[in-house]
Design an enzyme around this catalytic site. Structure first.
Site, PDB file in Angstrom:
ATOM      1  N   GLU A 148      43.896  37.573  55.629  1.00 47.27           N
ATOM      2  CA  GLU A 148      43.225  38.417  54.632  1.00 47.27           C
ATOM      3  C   GLU A 148      42.028  39.106  55.254  1.00 47.27           C
ATOM      4  OE1 GLU A 148      42.201  36.285  51.111  1.00 47.27           O
ATOM      5  OE2 GLU A 148      44.244  35.596  50.722  1.00 47.27           O
ATOM      6  N   ARG A 173      44.345  29.434  47.877  1.00 50.06           N
ATOM      7  CA  ARG A 173      44.059  29.826  49.251  1.00 50.06           C
ATOM      8  C   ARG A 173      45.365  30.015  50.019  1.00 50.06           C
ATOM      9  NH1 ARG A 173      39.857  31.212  47.722  1.00 50.06           N
ATOM     10  NH2 ARG A 173      37.765  30.494  48.307  1.00 50.06           N
ATOM     11  N   HIS A 210      44.259  39.188  46.339  1.00 52.75           N
ATOM     12  CA  HIS A 210      43.201  38.180  46.156  1.00 52.75           C
ATOM     13  C   HIS A 210      42.144  38.670  45.163  1.00 52.75           C
ATOM     14  CE1 HIS A 210      41.384  34.479  48.315  1.00 52.75           C
ATOM     15  NE2 HIS A 210      41.092  34.475  47.020  1.00 52.75           N
TER      16      HIS A 210
END
Length: 319
Positions: A268, A239, A286
């Site tokens: 993000e 994360r 990601h």
């Protein structure tokens, strides 16, 4: 028999959608845009269950405005920091996730990030693509060798353990920090440290595999970067909140940390535009679990949880 009505907030794998449409009355967001707070609130009155992704945020404020129809949120993700679990529990809503099935895919990506960061993947690719590769010398693009190096892992959950197992294939000396020591048969011969600070001192490579919580936000800050050995490489496939990005750029600019491999960011989607000025940051958007096999498995795991719930059973992955 009336089928439960389910909202699928994003475009999941074809196999997942086919199974969902077979078994449920399904509304699918084919536009594949993140669900807004207003859409989520409205959905609580229209659907018996929701399969959201990490892009949908079930905050306490949102959940407080729910109607009484919604009974289960079956996440298409392992991470649940987008859900206020207590608020959902207080409304009597079950929450599930999809553990186990994405561990290997994410660990593979972490290995890619580690190798790419260590061996100048960004600069090397740029030089070849731009036509600037016009010479060679023994001093050209000398990187950091992974084989036999000391690896520190923060968080030895499913992904951390999968990464440790793969690192053993590179003969790495694995050290880890976890809330508690693992049984020997799960630790892959790794050395346990009872504090992050103890681990950092031996981590020539550091890989983060812990969840984002209030306690782990900015886990890697200026003080902790300074504890790493000179020339260390840091990897984050967990994360974005785990890293103080300003502190990371400072330690990279100072040359204390040699490189970073990142699949997640504080912002993000989008990432950190300032990172583009660093050839020693190897970045991906990601995509840790983005393999066809894993996406199918995640979708099926979410549906398994729905199936159990609507059959009157407690879903296996209830949080």
């Amino acid at each position: 028999m009336i089928k439960p009505r389910i909202w699928i907030t994003r475009r999941l794998s074809d196999a997942t959608l086919e199974r969902a449409q077979r078994d449920y009355d399904v509304v699918i967001n084919y536009e594949d845009t993140p669900g807004t707070a207003d859409q989520i609130i409205a959905a609580s009155a229209e659907f018996d269950g929701i399969i959201p992704c990490h892009s949908e945020h079930f905050t306490a404020e949102v959940v407080a405005q729910f109607s009484d129809r919604l009974k289960i949120v079956a996440n298409h993700s392992v991470g649940i920091d987008h859900c206020d679990l207590q608020a959902l529990k207080d409304r009597g809503i079950f929450v599930t996730n999809t553990p186990d099935v994405l561990s290997d895919a994410t660990a593979e990506l972490a290995m890619l990030l580690m190798l790419g960061a260590a061996r100048h993947a960004v600069a090397g690719d740029r030089i070849v693509r731009s036509g600037a590769w016009d010479s060679w010398s023994p001093a050209f693009m000398v990187g950091k060798q992974v084989t036999g190096a000391r690896l520190g892992i923060i968080g030895m959950g499913r992904v951390g353990r999968a990464f440790a197992a793969k690192a053993r294939g590179f003969d790495m000396e694995v050290h880890y920090y976890n809330r508690s020591a693992l049984p020997e048969d799960q630790a892959y011969g790794s050395t346990y440290h009872d504090s992050v600070e103890s681990l950092l001192g031996v981590a020539d490579f550091l890989s983060l595999h812990c969840p984002a919580t209030a306690e782990t936000t900015n886990l890697m800050n200026a003080e902790r970067f300074a504890l790493l050995p000179q020339g260390a490489v840091i990897v984050n496939s967990a994360r974005g909140a785990l890293i103080d990005e300003t502190a990371l750029m400072a330690t990279l600019s100072a040359g204390h940390v040699a490189a970073a491999g990142l699949d997640c960011f504080q912002n993000e989607p989008g990432g950190n535009p300032a990172f583009s000025g660093y050839d020693n940051i190897f970045m991906l958007p990601h995509i840790g679990s983005a393999t066809k096999q894993t996406r199918d498995a995640m979708g099926f795991r979410a549906l398994d949880n729905l199936d159990a719930f609507f059959a009157g059973q407690t879903p296996y992955d209830t949080l």
